[in-house]
Design a protein around this motif. Structure first.
Motif: not given
Length: 453
Positions: A26, A138, A133, A22
Protein backbone atom coordinates in the motif's frame (compact mmCIF):
# COMPACT_ATOMS: atom_id res chain seq x y z
CA UNK A 1 -7.26 -6.81 -10.49
CA UNK A 2 -7.30 -10.28 -12.04
CA UNK A 3 -4.06 -12.09 -12.87
CA UNK A 4 -5.43 -12.98 -16.31
CA UNK A 5 -5.14 -9.32 -17.27
CA UNK A 6 -1.40 -9.09 -16.76
CA UNK A 7 1.84 -11.00 -17.19
CA UNK A 8 4.10 -12.13 -14.37
CA UNK A 9 6.45 -9.14 -14.36
CA UNK A 10 6.05 -6.37 -11.78
CA UNK A 11 7.96 -3.35 -10.58
CA UNK A 12 7.67 -4.50 -6.96
CA UNK A 13 6.78 -7.93 -5.64
CA UNK A 14 5.90 -8.30 -1.97
CA UNK A 15 6.16 -11.84 -0.59
CA UNK A 16 3.77 -12.27 2.33
CA UNK A 17 0.31 -10.69 2.60
CA UNK A 18 0.25 -10.19 6.34
CA UNK A 19 0.12 -6.89 8.21
CA UNK A 20 3.58 -5.68 7.18
CA UNK A 21 3.31 -7.04 3.63
CA UNK A 22 -0.01 -5.37 2.86
CA UNK A 23 1.23 -2.13 4.40
CA UNK A 24 4.40 -2.34 2.28
CA UNK A 25 2.41 -2.80 -0.91
CA UNK A 26 0.00 0.00 0.00
CA UNK A 27 2.73 2.48 0.94
CA UNK A 28 4.57 1.77 -2.33
CA UNK A 29 1.41 2.36 -4.36
CA UNK A 30 0.61 5.55 -2.42
CA UNK A 31 4.13 6.85 -2.98
CA UNK A 32 3.70 6.52 -6.73
CA UNK A 33 0.21 7.97 -6.59
CA UNK A 34 1.38 11.03 -4.64
CA UNK A 35 4.17 11.57 -7.17
CA UNK A 36 1.75 11.14 -10.12
CA UNK A 37 3.65 8.12 -11.42
CA UNK A 38 1.48 5.75 -13.40
CA UNK A 39 1.70 2.32 -15.02
CA UNK A 40 3.61 0.71 -12.17
CA UNK A 41 2.77 -2.80 -11.03
CA UNK A 42 2.80 -4.32 -7.56
CA UNK A 43 2.23 -8.03 -6.90
CA UNK A 44 1.42 -9.29 -3.42
CA UNK A 45 2.10 -13.03 -3.21
CA UNK A 46 1.04 -15.25 -0.30
CA UNK A 47 0.96 -18.99 0.32
CA UNK A 48 -2.40 -18.81 2.15
CA UNK A 49 -5.84 -18.76 0.61
CA UNK A 50 -6.61 -15.39 2.25
CA UNK A 51 -4.61 -12.24 2.87
CA UNK A 52 -4.11 -11.28 6.51
CA UNK A 53 -4.85 -14.78 7.81
CA UNK A 54 -2.54 -14.49 10.83
CA UNK A 55 -3.83 -10.99 11.56
CA UNK A 56 -7.25 -12.42 12.36
CA UNK A 57 -5.94 -14.13 15.49
CA UNK A 58 -4.27 -11.06 17.03
CA UNK A 59 -5.63 -9.63 20.26
CA UNK A 60 -7.90 -12.65 20.73
CA UNK A 61 -9.66 -11.71 17.52
CA UNK A 62 -9.98 -8.03 18.47
CA UNK A 63 -6.66 -6.88 16.91
CA UNK A 64 -4.71 -4.57 19.22
CA UNK A 65 -3.46 -2.30 16.41
CA UNK A 66 -0.91 -0.27 18.34
CA UNK A 67 -0.21 1.39 21.66
CA UNK A 68 0.05 5.11 22.35
CA UNK A 69 2.63 4.52 25.07
CA UNK A 70 5.88 4.03 23.19
CA UNK A 71 9.48 3.74 24.39
CA UNK A 72 12.65 2.06 23.07
CA UNK A 73 12.34 -0.56 25.83
CA UNK A 74 9.15 -1.87 24.25
CA UNK A 75 11.15 -3.35 21.35
CA UNK A 76 14.08 -5.75 21.52
CA UNK A 77 16.60 -7.34 19.21
CA UNK A 78 18.95 -10.27 19.76
CA UNK A 79 21.68 -8.78 17.59
CA UNK A 80 23.75 -5.68 18.19
CA UNK A 81 22.03 -3.35 15.71
CA UNK A 82 18.94 -1.79 17.24
CA UNK A 83 19.28 1.87 16.21
CA UNK A 84 17.16 1.17 13.16
CA UNK A 85 14.14 0.24 15.25
CA UNK A 86 13.57 3.69 16.78
CA UNK A 87 14.18 5.43 13.46
CA UNK A 88 11.75 3.23 11.53
CA UNK A 89 9.06 3.61 14.21
CA UNK A 90 9.40 7.40 14.18
CA UNK A 91 8.64 7.54 10.44
CA UNK A 92 5.20 5.98 10.91
CA UNK A 93 4.23 6.26 14.60
CA UNK A 94 0.94 5.25 16.28
CA UNK A 95 -0.78 8.54 15.42
CA UNK A 96 -0.09 7.96 11.74
CA UNK A 97 -1.42 4.40 11.99
CA UNK A 98 -4.68 5.65 13.53
CA UNK A 99 -5.00 8.37 10.88
CA UNK A 100 -4.23 5.90 8.08
CA UNK A 101 -7.10 3.64 9.05
CA UNK A 102 -9.45 6.56 9.72
CA UNK A 103 -8.72 8.01 6.28
CA UNK A 104 -9.57 4.65 4.79
CA UNK A 105 -12.89 4.25 6.55
CA UNK A 106 -11.98 2.38 9.73
CA UNK A 107 -12.32 4.10 13.10
CA UNK A 108 -10.37 3.05 16.19
CA UNK A 109 -10.94 3.23 19.94
CA UNK A 110 -8.56 3.90 22.82
CA UNK A 111 -8.60 1.48 25.77
CA UNK A 112 -6.07 2.99 28.19
CA UNK A 113 -3.52 3.59 25.37
CA UNK A 114 -4.28 0.23 23.72
CA UNK A 115 -5.73 0.98 20.28
CA UNK A 116 -8.33 -1.34 18.73
CA UNK A 117 -10.62 -1.12 15.70
CA UNK A 118 -13.89 0.41 16.86
CA UNK A 119 -15.65 -2.76 15.72
CA UNK A 120 -13.35 -4.74 18.09
CA UNK A 121 -12.90 -7.24 15.26
CA UNK A 122 -9.62 -8.19 13.62
CA UNK A 123 -11.61 -9.07 10.51
CA UNK A 124 -12.36 -5.36 10.04
CA UNK A 125 -8.64 -4.59 9.90
CA UNK A 126 -7.92 -7.34 7.39
CA UNK A 127 -10.91 -6.37 5.24
CA UNK A 128 -9.83 -2.71 5.26
CA UNK A 129 -6.30 -3.54 4.12
CA UNK A 130 -7.55 -5.83 1.35
CA UNK A 131 -10.00 -3.15 0.19
CA UNK A 132 -7.21 -0.55 0.05
CA UNK A 133 -5.02 -2.93 -1.95
CA UNK A 134 -7.84 -3.49 -4.44
CA UNK A 135 -8.50 0.24 -4.79
CA UNK A 136 -4.80 0.80 -5.60
CA UNK A 137 -4.78 -2.02 -8.20
CA UNK A 138 -2.33 -4.08 -6.19
CA UNK A 139 -2.56 -7.59 -7.57
CA UNK A 140 -2.95 -10.32 -4.96
CA UNK A 141 -1.72 -13.76 -5.91
CA UNK A 142 -2.76 -16.27 -3.27
CA UNK A 143 -2.07 -19.98 -2.72
CA UNK A 144 1.41 -19.50 -4.20
CA UNK A 145 4.54 -20.38 -2.22
CA UNK A 146 7.85 -18.99 -3.43
CA UNK A 147 10.44 -21.77 -3.52
CA UNK A 148 13.48 -19.91 -4.87
CA UNK A 149 14.68 -16.42 -5.76
CA UNK A 150 17.48 -15.44 -8.15
CA UNK A 151 19.12 -12.03 -8.35
CA UNK A 152 19.99 -11.30 -11.97
CA UNK A 153 22.89 -9.32 -13.40
CA UNK A 154 20.31 -6.95 -14.92
CA UNK A 155 19.49 -5.79 -11.38
CA UNK A 156 16.11 -7.54 -11.21
CA UNK A 157 14.77 -10.62 -9.41
CA UNK A 158 13.34 -13.87 -10.69
CA UNK A 159 11.01 -15.84 -8.41
CA UNK A 160 9.97 -19.47 -8.83
CA UNK A 161 6.92 -20.89 -7.06
CA UNK A 162 6.36 -24.40 -5.78
CA UNK A 163 3.97 -24.89 -8.69
CA UNK A 164 6.77 -24.08 -11.14
CA UNK A 165 5.55 -20.63 -12.16
CA UNK A 166 8.01 -17.77 -12.38
CA UNK A 167 7.69 -14.04 -11.67
CA UNK A 168 10.00 -11.10 -12.28
CA UNK A 169 10.47 -7.93 -10.21
CA UNK A 170 12.65 -4.85 -10.25
CA UNK A 171 12.44 -4.66 -6.46
CA UNK A 172 11.52 -7.31 -3.92
CA UNK A 173 10.11 -7.03 -0.40
CA UNK A 174 10.26 -10.02 1.95
CA UNK A 175 7.49 -9.88 4.58
CA UNK A 176 6.91 -13.56 5.22
CA UNK A 177 6.49 -13.30 8.99
CA UNK A 178 7.66 -15.95 11.45
CA UNK A 179 6.60 -19.48 12.46
CA UNK A 180 5.01 -18.16 15.66
CA UNK A 181 1.33 -19.09 16.20
CA UNK A 182 1.26 -21.30 13.10
CA UNK A 183 2.64 -24.67 12.17
CA UNK A 184 6.37 -24.19 11.75
CA UNK A 185 7.25 -22.52 8.45
CA UNK A 186 10.78 -21.24 8.04
CA UNK A 187 10.50 -20.47 4.33
CA UNK A 188 11.03 -16.72 4.74
CA UNK A 189 14.25 -17.25 6.68
CA UNK A 190 15.42 -19.76 4.09
CA UNK A 191 14.78 -17.30 1.26
CA UNK A 192 16.67 -14.57 3.12
CA UNK A 193 19.61 -16.92 3.68
CA UNK A 194 19.75 -17.95 0.02
CA UNK A 195 20.04 -14.24 -0.80
CA UNK A 196 23.08 -13.97 1.45
CA UNK A 197 21.54 -12.80 4.73
CA UNK A 198 22.17 -14.08 8.24
CA UNK A 199 19.33 -15.29 10.44
CA UNK A 200 19.54 -15.19 14.24
CA UNK A 201 17.85 -18.39 15.46
CA UNK A 202 14.10 -17.64 15.78
CA UNK A 203 12.76 -18.72 19.17
CA UNK A 204 9.35 -18.50 20.88
CA UNK A 205 8.47 -15.16 22.49
CA UNK A 206 5.27 -13.86 24.10
CA UNK A 207 4.52 -17.37 25.30
CA UNK A 208 3.95 -19.48 28.40
CA UNK A 209 6.82 -21.11 30.30
CA UNK A 210 7.02 -24.69 31.49
CA UNK A 211 8.29 -25.20 35.05
CA UNK A 212 10.93 -27.69 36.06
CA UNK A 213 8.77 -29.29 38.76
CA UNK A 214 11.84 -30.63 40.57
CA UNK A 215 13.21 -27.10 41.05
CA UNK A 216 10.39 -24.91 42.33
CA UNK A 217 11.23 -22.80 45.40
CA UNK A 218 14.00 -25.25 46.22
CA UNK A 219 11.56 -28.13 46.69
CA UNK A 220 10.64 -31.21 44.73
CA UNK A 221 6.88 -30.72 45.06
CA UNK A 222 6.37 -28.39 42.10
CA UNK A 223 4.00 -30.65 40.20
CA UNK A 224 1.55 -30.75 43.11
CA UNK A 225 1.79 -26.98 43.58
CA UNK A 226 0.94 -26.17 39.95
CA UNK A 227 -1.85 -28.74 39.89
CA UNK A 228 -3.40 -27.21 43.02
CA UNK A 229 -3.06 -23.58 41.93
CA UNK A 230 -3.81 -23.89 38.19
CA UNK A 231 -6.16 -21.14 37.07
CA UNK A 232 -5.10 -18.58 39.69
CA UNK A 233 -4.56 -15.05 38.36
CA UNK A 234 -2.78 -12.43 40.43
CA UNK A 235 -0.69 -9.28 40.17
CA UNK A 236 3.04 -9.85 40.70
CA UNK A 237 6.48 -8.42 40.14
CA UNK A 238 8.42 -10.93 38.05
CA UNK A 239 12.09 -11.16 37.15
CA UNK A 240 13.77 -13.12 34.36
CA UNK A 241 16.96 -14.53 35.88
CA UNK A 242 19.62 -16.09 33.67
CA UNK A 243 22.52 -17.90 35.36
CA UNK A 244 21.66 -16.10 38.58
CA UNK A 245 21.56 -12.60 37.05
CA UNK A 246 18.36 -10.61 36.65
CA UNK A 247 18.07 -9.48 33.02
CA UNK A 248 14.55 -7.98 33.03
CA UNK A 249 11.77 -7.05 35.46
CA UNK A 250 8.04 -6.70 34.73
CA UNK A 251 4.92 -6.02 36.76
CA UNK A 252 1.52 -7.32 35.75
CA UNK A 253 -0.89 -10.21 35.77
CA UNK A 254 0.41 -13.73 36.26
CA UNK A 255 -1.63 -16.80 35.35
CA UNK A 256 -0.65 -20.09 36.93
CA UNK A 257 -1.24 -23.17 34.78
CA UNK A 258 -0.81 -26.89 35.31
CA UNK A 259 2.43 -26.76 33.28
CA UNK A 260 3.88 -23.58 34.78
CA UNK A 261 3.48 -19.85 34.18
CA UNK A 262 1.53 -17.70 31.75
CA UNK A 263 -0.10 -14.28 31.61
CA UNK A 264 1.03 -10.91 30.27
CA UNK A 265 3.88 -10.48 32.74
CA UNK A 266 5.34 -13.86 31.74
CA UNK A 267 4.84 -13.21 28.03
CA UNK A 268 6.89 -10.02 28.32
CA UNK A 269 9.77 -11.93 29.97
CA UNK A 270 9.58 -15.06 27.84
CA UNK A 271 11.98 -13.90 25.11
CA UNK A 272 14.79 -13.66 27.69
CA UNK A 273 14.03 -17.14 29.02
CA UNK A 274 13.80 -18.50 25.48
CA UNK A 275 17.24 -17.20 24.60
CA UNK A 276 18.70 -18.36 27.92
CA UNK A 277 17.41 -21.90 27.41
CA UNK A 278 18.70 -21.91 23.83
CA UNK A 279 22.15 -20.98 25.15
CA UNK A 280 21.84 -23.80 27.73
CA UNK A 281 21.90 -21.43 30.70
CA UNK A 282 19.93 -21.86 33.92
CA UNK A 283 16.77 -19.82 33.30
CA UNK A 284 14.28 -18.95 36.01
CA UNK A 285 11.43 -16.64 36.92
CA UNK A 286 11.44 -15.04 40.37
CA UNK A 287 8.03 -13.93 41.61
CA UNK A 288 6.99 -11.49 44.31
CA UNK A 289 3.41 -12.39 45.24
CA UNK A 290 3.26 -9.55 47.81
CA UNK A 291 4.71 -6.78 45.66
CA UNK A 292 2.60 -3.94 47.02
CA UNK A 293 3.33 -4.42 50.75
CA UNK A 294 6.59 -3.82 52.65
CA UNK A 295 7.67 -6.82 54.72
CA UNK A 296 7.33 -4.90 58.00
CA UNK A 297 3.73 -4.07 57.12
CA UNK A 298 3.01 -7.73 56.36
CA UNK A 299 4.53 -8.88 59.66
CA UNK A 300 2.58 -6.25 61.58
CA UNK A 301 -0.66 -7.41 59.92
CA UNK A 302 0.00 -11.06 60.74
CA UNK A 303 0.85 -10.48 64.39
CA UNK A 304 -1.68 -7.85 65.31
CA UNK A 305 -4.33 -8.98 67.79
CA UNK A 306 -6.84 -10.28 65.21
CA UNK A 307 -4.20 -11.93 63.05
CA UNK A 308 -2.71 -13.96 65.88
CA UNK A 309 -5.97 -15.86 66.32
CA UNK A 310 -6.10 -16.94 62.69
CA UNK A 311 -4.63 -20.03 61.12
CA UNK A 312 -1.75 -19.50 58.71
CA UNK A 313 -4.01 -20.18 55.73
CA UNK A 314 -6.67 -17.78 57.00
CA UNK A 315 -4.08 -15.06 57.57
CA UNK A 316 -2.38 -15.44 54.18
CA UNK A 317 -5.79 -15.56 52.49
CA UNK A 318 -6.20 -11.97 53.64
CA UNK A 319 -3.17 -11.12 51.50
CA UNK A 320 -3.36 -13.58 48.62
CA UNK A 321 -5.77 -15.60 46.56
CA UNK A 322 -6.95 -18.35 48.96
CA UNK A 323 -6.09 -21.14 46.53
CA UNK A 324 -2.62 -19.69 46.00
CA UNK A 325 -2.09 -19.20 49.75
CA UNK A 326 -2.86 -22.85 50.47
CA UNK A 327 -0.68 -24.04 47.60
CA UNK A 328 2.26 -22.00 48.85
CA UNK A 329 1.89 -23.29 52.41
CA UNK A 330 1.73 -26.92 51.24
CA UNK A 331 4.75 -26.41 48.97
CA UNK A 332 6.89 -24.63 51.56
CA UNK A 333 5.81 -26.51 54.70
CA UNK A 334 8.49 -29.13 54.16
CA UNK A 335 11.09 -26.47 54.90
CA UNK A 336 9.47 -25.53 58.20
CA UNK A 337 8.73 -28.55 60.38
CA UNK A 338 5.43 -28.41 62.23
CA UNK A 339 3.88 -25.69 60.07
CA UNK A 340 0.72 -26.39 58.08
CA UNK A 341 -2.26 -24.48 56.74
CA UNK A 342 -4.06 -25.02 60.06
CA UNK A 343 -1.20 -23.84 62.29
CA UNK A 344 -2.26 -20.79 64.36
CA UNK A 345 -0.19 -17.70 63.56
CA UNK A 346 0.47 -17.18 67.27
CA UNK A 347 2.40 -20.47 67.35
CA UNK A 348 4.78 -19.47 64.57
CA UNK A 349 7.91 -17.64 65.67
CA UNK A 350 8.34 -14.22 64.02
CA UNK A 351 11.75 -15.22 62.63
CA UNK A 352 10.25 -18.29 60.97
CA UNK A 353 7.33 -16.24 59.64
CA UNK A 354 9.79 -13.72 58.21
CA UNK A 355 11.56 -16.54 56.35
CA UNK A 356 8.25 -17.85 55.02
CA UNK A 357 7.19 -14.40 53.80
CA UNK A 358 10.63 -14.01 52.24
CA UNK A 359 10.03 -17.21 50.25
CA UNK A 360 6.70 -15.85 49.00
CA UNK A 361 8.35 -12.60 47.96
CA UNK A 362 11.29 -14.31 46.23
CA UNK A 363 9.58 -17.36 44.78
CA UNK A 364 11.85 -19.09 42.27
CA UNK A 365 10.53 -21.17 39.38
CA UNK A 366 13.26 -22.75 37.28
CA UNK A 367 12.06 -23.11 33.69
CA UNK A 368 12.60 -26.31 31.72
CA UNK A 369 11.28 -25.07 28.36
CA UNK A 370 8.99 -22.57 26.70
CA UNK A 371 5.72 -23.36 25.01
CA UNK A 372 6.06 -24.46 21.41
CA UNK A 373 6.43 -21.96 18.56
CA UNK A 374 2.90 -22.60 17.32
CA UNK A 375 1.64 -21.46 20.74
CA UNK A 376 3.83 -18.34 20.83
CA UNK A 377 2.55 -14.98 19.61
CA UNK A 378 5.85 -13.88 18.02
CA UNK A 379 9.48 -14.93 17.63
CA UNK A 380 12.63 -13.38 18.99
CA UNK A 381 15.41 -13.53 16.44
CA UNK A 382 15.17 -13.34 12.65
CA UNK A 383 17.09 -11.59 9.87
CA UNK A 384 19.99 -9.63 11.36
CA UNK A 385 19.17 -5.90 11.26
CA UNK A 386 22.83 -4.94 10.83
CA UNK A 387 22.62 -6.32 7.29
CA UNK A 388 19.91 -3.81 6.32
CA UNK A 389 20.20 -0.07 5.81
CA UNK A 390 18.73 1.40 8.97
CA UNK A 391 16.89 4.26 7.21
CA UNK A 392 15.20 2.17 4.52
CA UNK A 393 15.38 -1.55 5.47
CA UNK A 394 17.06 -2.21 2.11
CA UNK A 395 19.60 -4.99 2.00
CA UNK A 396 23.25 -4.00 2.27
CA UNK A 397 24.03 -7.11 0.22
CA UNK A 398 21.67 -6.85 -2.76
CA UNK A 399 20.17 -3.65 -4.24
CA UNK A 400 16.40 -3.53 -4.47
CA UNK A 401 15.85 -6.16 -1.77
CA UNK A 402 13.85 -4.94 1.25
CA UNK A 403 12.55 -6.73 4.34
CA UNK A 404 10.01 -5.89 7.03
CA UNK A 405 7.81 -7.20 9.83
CA UNK A 406 8.29 -10.31 11.95
CA UNK A 407 10.87 -11.73 9.56
CA UNK A 408 13.37 -9.30 11.10
CA UNK A 409 15.14 -9.56 14.44
CA UNK A 410 12.69 -7.30 16.26
CA UNK A 411 10.08 -8.32 18.84
CA UNK A 412 7.90 -6.16 21.03
CA UNK A 413 6.22 -6.66 24.38
CA UNK A 414 2.48 -7.35 24.69
CA UNK A 415 0.06 -4.58 23.87
CA UNK A 416 0.06 -3.82 20.14
CA UNK A 417 3.79 -3.25 19.78
CA UNK A 418 4.46 -6.06 17.32
CA UNK A 419 1.73 -4.81 15.02
CA UNK A 420 3.11 -1.27 15.32
CA UNK A 421 6.46 -2.63 14.13
CA UNK A 422 4.66 -4.37 11.25
CA UNK A 423 2.95 -1.12 10.18
CA UNK A 424 6.08 1.04 10.57
CA UNK A 425 8.53 -1.35 8.93
CA UNK A 426 6.09 -2.22 6.13
CA UNK A 427 5.43 1.46 5.49
CA UNK A 428 9.12 2.25 5.33
CA UNK A 429 10.15 -0.71 3.18
CA UNK A 430 7.32 -0.12 0.71
CA UNK A 431 7.77 3.63 0.36
CA UNK A 432 11.54 3.30 -0.01
CA UNK A 433 11.21 0.54 -2.61
CA UNK A 434 8.83 2.74 -4.61
CA UNK A 435 11.00 5.84 -4.20
CA UNK A 436 14.03 3.94 -5.45
CA UNK A 437 12.19 3.11 -8.68
CA UNK A 438 10.85 6.67 -8.93
CA UNK A 439 14.43 7.90 -9.03
CA UNK A 440 15.42 5.33 -11.61
CA UNK A 441 17.90 3.93 -9.12
CA UNK A 442 18.45 0.43 -10.47
CA UNK A 443 22.13 -0.37 -9.89
CA UNK A 444 23.37 -3.51 -11.54
CA UNK A 445 25.56 -6.23 -10.14
CA UNK A 446 27.62 -8.43 -12.43
CA UNK A 447 27.15 -11.67 -10.55
CA UNK A 448 23.99 -13.70 -10.08
CA UNK A 449 22.88 -15.21 -6.78
CA UNK A 450 20.63 -18.20 -6.63
CA UNK A 451 19.85 -20.27 -3.55
CA UNK A 452 22.85 -18.80 -1.74
CA UNK A 453 25.35 -19.66 -4.51
Amino acid sequence: MNEKNTDRAADIIVIGAGASGMMAAISAALCWKENHIKNKKIFLIDKNEKAGKKLLATGNGRCNLTNLKQSPGCYMTCGTESAAVTGILSRFPPGDVIEFFKTNGMLTCDRDNYIYPKSMQAQTVADTLVRICESLNIMMILNECISSIRYLSSGSYRLITGQGRDFAAKSLILSTGSPASVKQDYNGYRLAETLGHSVISPLPALCGLKADFRRVAGTGAGKTFFKQTAGVRCEVTAQAVINGTCVSVEQGELQITDYGLSGIVIFCLSRHISRGLFEKKTSAIWLDFLQDMPEQEITAYLYEENGRNLTLHQALSGLLNSKLAKGLIVLLSGKYNGISADTPVCRIKPAVMAELIGEIRHFEVVISQTNELERAQVCCGGVDLSELKEDSLESRKLPGLFMCGELLDVDGICGGYNLQWAWSSGYRAGSEAARRLCNGDTPKQKTERQDGQ
